[in-house]
Design a protein around this motif. Structure first.
Motif, PDB file in Angstrom:
ATOM      1  N   ALA A  72      55.629  44.828  41.316  1.00  9.08           N
ATOM      2  CA  ALA A  72      55.032  44.411  42.581  1.00  9.08           C
ATOM      3  C   ALA A  72      53.435  44.640  42.296  1.00  9.08           C
ATOM      4  O   ALA A  72      53.133  45.575  41.947  1.00  9.08           O
ATOM      5  CB  ALA A  72      55.587  45.515  43.541  1.00  9.08           C
ATOM      6  N   ILE A  73      52.949  43.493  42.681  1.00  7.14           N
ATOM      7  CA  ILE A  73      51.547  43.700  42.579  1.00  7.14           C
ATOM      8  C   ILE A  73      50.857  43.713  43.982  1.00  7.14           C
ATOM      9  O   ILE A  73      50.981  42.904  44.670  1.00  7.14           O
ATOM     10  CB  ILE A  73      50.814  42.175  41.749  1.00  7.14           C
ATOM     11  CG1 ILE A  73      51.547  42.405  40.530  1.00  7.14           C
ATOM     12  CG2 ILE A  73      49.358  42.389  41.886  1.00  7.14           C
ATOM     13  CD1 ILE A  73      51.060  41.187  39.646  1.00  7.14           C
ATOM     14  N   ILE A  74      50.278  44.776  44.327  1.00  5.55           N
ATOM     15  CA  ILE A  74      49.560  44.894  45.699  1.00  5.55           C
ATOM     16  C   ILE A  74      47.938  44.352  45.727  1.00  5.55           C
ATOM     17  O   ILE A  74      47.413  44.988  44.990  1.00  5.55           O
ATOM     18  CB  ILE A  74      49.860  46.312  46.288  1.00  5.55           C
ATOM     19  CG1 ILE A  74      51.137  46.936  45.944  1.00  5.55           C
ATOM     20  CG2 ILE A  74      49.287  46.673  47.712  1.00  5.55           C
ATOM     21  CD1 ILE A  74      52.221  46.189  46.742  1.00  5.55           C
ATOM     22  N   GLY A  75      47.896  43.487  46.512  1.00  2.00           N
ATOM     23  CA  GLY A  75      46.539  43.054  46.376  1.00  2.00           C
ATOM     24  C   GLY A  75      46.390  41.754  45.844  1.00  2.00           C
ATOM     25  O   GLY A  75      47.097  41.299  44.717  1.00  2.00           O
ATOM     26  N   GLY A  76      45.727  40.674  46.574  1.00  2.00           N
ATOM     27  CA  GLY A  76      45.515  39.444  46.059  1.00  2.00           C
ATOM     28  C   GLY A  76      44.058  39.122  45.580  1.00  2.00           C
ATOM     29  O   GLY A  76      43.547  37.832  45.715  1.00  2.00           O
ATOM     30  N   LEU A  81      45.406  38.841  41.270  1.00  2.00           N
ATOM     31  CA  LEU A  81      45.920  37.445  40.719  1.00  2.00           C
ATOM     32  C   LEU A  81      46.006  37.175  38.981  1.00  2.00           C
ATOM     33  O   LEU A  81      46.845  36.800  38.604  1.00  2.00           O
ATOM     34  CB  LEU A  81      45.189  36.319  41.423  1.00  2.00           C
ATOM     35  CG  LEU A  81      44.929  36.561  43.002  1.00  2.00           C
ATOM     36  CD1 LEU A  81      44.037  35.444  43.546  1.00  2.00           C
ATOM     37  CD2 LEU A  81      46.602  35.783  43.350  1.00  2.00           C
ATOM     38  N   SER A  82      45.216  37.824  38.304  1.00  2.00           N
ATOM     39  CA  SER A  82      44.906  37.805  37.057  1.00  2.00           C
ATOM     40  C   SER A  82      46.165  38.363  36.238  1.00  2.00           C
ATOM     41  O   SER A  82      46.831  37.659  35.436  1.00  2.00           O
ATOM     42  CB  SER A  82      43.544  38.417  36.510  1.00  2.00           C
ATOM     43  OG  SER A  82      42.515  37.454  36.719  1.00  2.00           O
ATOM     44  N   ALA A  83      46.541  39.378  36.651  1.00  2.00           N
ATOM     45  CA  ALA A  83      47.744  40.269  36.516  1.00  2.00           C
ATOM     46  C   ALA A  83      49.061  39.463  36.581  1.00  2.00           C
ATOM     47  O   ALA A  83      49.921  39.239  35.761  1.00  2.00           O
ATOM     48  CB  ALA A  83      47.828  41.656  37.077  1.00  2.00           C
TER      49      ALA A  83
END
Length: 92
Positions: A72-76, A81-83
């Motif tokens: 889960a990637i929290i934050g846009g 976005l790069s990750a």
């Protein structure tokens, strides 16, 4: 000069929160630029794949065993976005 696995371990541990599989990229840093955010994100993804914390499969290969992992990637922002792009494209 550190070996690659030592560099990867150091990169991952610098972003890790309380020895759990939670990672934070540059929240409290000063002078943050788009490039520095992208660099930190790509370094973290590289470190996670290099240390085996994230299983990777090269395009066209069949995995030896089924891997059940979720990310889960929290934050846009630029880091998130790069990750996400690096993980999807297998750039690391």
């Amino acid at each position: 000069m550190l070996r690659e696995t030592e560099k990867a371990d150091e990169t991952v541990s610098s972003c890790q929160i309380y020895k759990r599989p939670l990672y934070l990229i540059g929240t409290f840093d000063r002078g943050v630029t788009v490039l520095s955010q992208q660099t930190r994100a790509l370094n973290l993804v590289w470190g996670l794949t290099e240390t085996g914390a994230i299983a990777t499969v090269t395009a066209g290969e069949t995995p030896e065993k089924e891997v059940d992992s979720k990310i889960a990637i929290i934050g846009g922002g630029f880091s998130g976005l790069s990750a996400a792009a690096a993980l999807i494209a297998g750039l690391v």
